[in-house]
Write a protein that holds these residues in place. Structure first.
Motif, PDB file in Angstrom:
ATOM      1  N   HIS A 169     -14.414 112.955  23.520  1.00 33.37           N
ATOM      2  CA  HIS A 169     -13.035 112.573  23.494  1.00 33.37           C
ATOM      3  C   HIS A 169     -13.583 110.885  22.247  1.00 33.37           C
ATOM      4  N   PHE A 170     -12.994 110.684  21.592  1.00 36.26           N
ATOM      5  CA  PHE A 170     -13.731 109.608  20.398  1.00 36.26           C
ATOM      6  C   PHE A 170     -12.128 109.363  19.651  1.00 36.26           C
ATOM      7  N   MET A 171     -12.098 108.426  19.219  1.00 37.31           N
ATOM      8  CA  MET A 171     -10.943 107.815  18.552  1.00 37.31           C
ATOM      9  C   MET A 171     -11.838 107.378  17.092  1.00 37.31           C
ATOM     10  N   LEU A 172     -11.114 106.742  15.865  1.00 26.34           N
ATOM     11  CA  LEU A 172     -11.609 105.998  14.578  1.00 26.34           C
ATOM     12  C   LEU A 172     -10.844 105.098  14.372  1.00 26.34           C
ATOM     13  N   SER A 173     -10.991 103.862  14.086  1.00 30.36           N
ATOM     14  CA  SER A 173     -10.100 102.353  13.193  1.00 30.36           C
ATOM     15  C   SER A 173     -11.566 102.121  12.560  1.00 30.36           C
ATOM     16  N   CYS A 174     -10.501 101.401  11.214  1.00 29.29           N
ATOM     17  CA  CYS A 174     -11.548 100.013  10.343  1.00 29.29           C
ATOM     18  C   CYS A 174     -10.072  99.635  10.442  1.00 29.29           C
ATOM     19  N   HIS A 175      -9.794  99.784  10.851  1.00 33.77           N
ATOM     20  CA  HIS A 175      -8.226  98.135  11.073  1.00 33.77           C
ATOM     21  C   HIS A 175      -9.270  97.359  12.309  1.00 33.77           C
ATOM     22  N   ASP A 176      -9.124  96.203  11.721  1.00 34.24           N
ATOM     23  CA  ASP A 176      -8.569  94.292  12.881  1.00 34.24           C
ATOM     24  C   ASP A 176      -8.768  94.964  14.020  1.00 34.24           C
ATOM     25  N   TRP A 177      -7.698  95.477  13.831  1.00 37.47           N
ATOM     26  CA  TRP A 177      -7.080  95.987  15.763  1.00 37.47           C
ATOM     27  C   TRP A 177      -7.594  97.562  15.915  1.00 37.47           C
ATOM     28  N   GLY A 178      -8.249  97.682  15.611  1.00 37.41           N
ATOM     29  CA  GLY A 178      -8.903  98.673  16.359  1.00 37.41           C
ATOM     30  C   GLY A 178      -9.728  98.600  17.641  1.00 37.41           C
ATOM     31  N   TYR A 189     -11.104 103.085  27.206  1.00 32.58           N
ATOM     32  CA  TYR A 189     -12.039 102.147  26.835  1.00 32.58           C
ATOM     33  C   TYR A 189     -13.413 101.699  26.996  1.00 32.58           C
ATOM     34  N   PHE A 190     -13.599 101.713  28.050  1.00 40.85           N
ATOM     35  CA  PHE A 190     -14.371 102.047  28.928  1.00 40.85           C
ATOM     36  C   PHE A 190     -15.600 103.292  29.092  1.00 40.85           C
ATOM     37  N   THR A 191     -14.828 104.388  28.286  1.00 39.21           N
ATOM     38  CA  THR A 191     -15.277 105.393  28.884  1.00 39.21           C
ATOM     39  C   THR A 191     -15.442 106.471  27.164  1.00 39.21           C
ATOM     40  N   SER A 192     -15.017 106.373  26.957  1.00 42.00           N
ATOM     41  CA  SER A 192     -14.260 107.248  25.615  1.00 42.00           C
ATOM     42  C   SER A 192     -15.506 106.978  23.760  1.00 42.00           C
ATOM     43  N   MET A 193     -15.941 107.325  22.776  1.00 43.99           N
ATOM     44  CA  MET A 193     -16.062 106.619  22.340  1.00 43.99           C
ATOM     45  C   MET A 193     -15.408 106.429  21.243  1.00 43.99           C
ATOM     46  N   ARG A 194     -15.801 105.064  20.652  1.00 41.69           N
ATOM     47  CA  ARG A 194     -15.044 104.328  19.806  1.00 41.69           C
ATOM     48  C   ARG A 194     -15.474 104.368  19.130  1.00 41.69           C
ATOM     49  N   VAL A 195     -14.973 105.066  17.404  1.00 43.94           N
ATOM     50  CA  VAL A 195     -16.107 104.813  16.622  1.00 43.94           C
ATOM     51  C   VAL A 195     -15.462 103.596  15.742  1.00 43.94           C
TER      52      VAL A 195
END
Length: 297
Positions: A169-178, A189-195
């Motif tokens: 699973h992955f999430m996407l964020s361009c905000h500083d608080w992403g 936090y530790f396993t999923s992909m964070r874009v």
């Protein structure tokens, strides 16, 4: 001696009960404050509903059930927090990505058994714009109240998260608080992909699993014509233009500003420049992203 021990134990018990009572009172006070705020918001919504238009027929926005005396009071207002994102500002790539996912059939499938990856379409920008109180400034609304509940619902309702603990699973964020949005969900936090556009290792960006995503201040909501075809016109090695902030940019200006024709570094674009900001970007082989705050970049 025994009497002294008994008195000490009695005093400790009384102190423990006193502390427990104070903590309980504080907890009740917080609950009461939350209920008071909810009552105030409901009352305000009732007052506004008297001059409001009829309920929309969109069931996604209108609550259902006999429990509601006035359903309009509880109708969702503002932009959605999921499957939606900005497309005309510095966080525009969030909305652009969501739009491309919805409109493209080449990479998207509605059959979960065929999917290689699963997208978690919550928008950090929308959460902050709609739920974050600038006065109270309670950041928990981002982590615990929304993202944590969202992942809990996904993991409870569907089996796909649990079979990999969110690794596909992955999430996407361009905000500083992403990055902050994932702190309170262990596997996210530790396993999923964070874009992330905020791809700084000092804020625990993990290059082994996370993905860096470009951030563009898109004012028109359209990316067509933003890039040139081929590299023949890219005659500038690197380009950067931005105000002097933080610890990284002064070093960048010290070493490169006005010192190399192949590396164009400006605190602001020269008024007599033959090329515009957009043209400089199109001519450059590399675009420098120098962060504002101190730390790694």
């Amino acid at each position: 001696m025994q009497k002294a021990v008994e008195n000490l134990v009695k005093e400790l018990n009384q102190e423990t009960m006193s502390r427990s009572g104070k903590e309980k009172d504080k907890k009740i006070a917080r609950i009461e404050a939350g209920l008071a705020r909810a009552r105030s918001l409901i009352k305000d919504a009732i007052n506004k509903s008297r001059d409001s238009p009829p309920l929309t027929e969109d069931l996604d926005y209108v609550p259902q059930g006999e429990i509601y005396r006035n359903a309009y009071v509880f109708q969702r207002r503002g932009s959605p927090l999921f499957h939606y994102g900005p497309s005309k500002d510095i966080y525009s790539t969030e909305g652009i990505f969501l739009g491309l996912i919805e409109s493209s059939t080449h990479f998207r499938t509605y059959d979960p058994d065929e999917a290689h990856l699963y997208f978690l379409p919550f928008s950090v920008v929308m959460i902050l714009q709609n739920l974050f109180d600038p006065v109270i400034r309670d950041k928990a609304v981002l982590e615990r109240s929304v993202v944590q509940d969202y992942v809990r619902i996904v993991s409870t309702k569907y089996s796909y998260w649990n079979r990999s603990l969110g690794a596909d699973h992955f999430m996407l964020s361009c905000h500083d608080w992403g990055p902050r949005a994932t702190w309170y969900v262990h596997h996210l936090y530790f396993t999923s992909m964070r874009v992330l556009c905020n791809a700084n290792t000092s804020e625990y960006f993990n290059p082994r699993k996370d993905v860096s995503f470009p951030e563009i201040n898109l004012r028109i909501g359209d990316i067509s014509g933003l890039t040139t075809s081929g590299s023949s016109n890219r005659t500038i090695l690197a380009f950067f233009a931005g105000r002097l902030h933080g610890r990284i940019r002064p070093l960048l200006f010290q070493h490169w500003k006005d010192k190399d024709d192949d590396v164009k570094v400006f605190d602001k674009m020269p008024e007599r420049s033959s090329l515009s900001y957009k043209e400089m970007m199109e001519r450059a082989s590399n675009l420098v992203c120098a962060r504002v705050r101190g730390g790694e970049s």
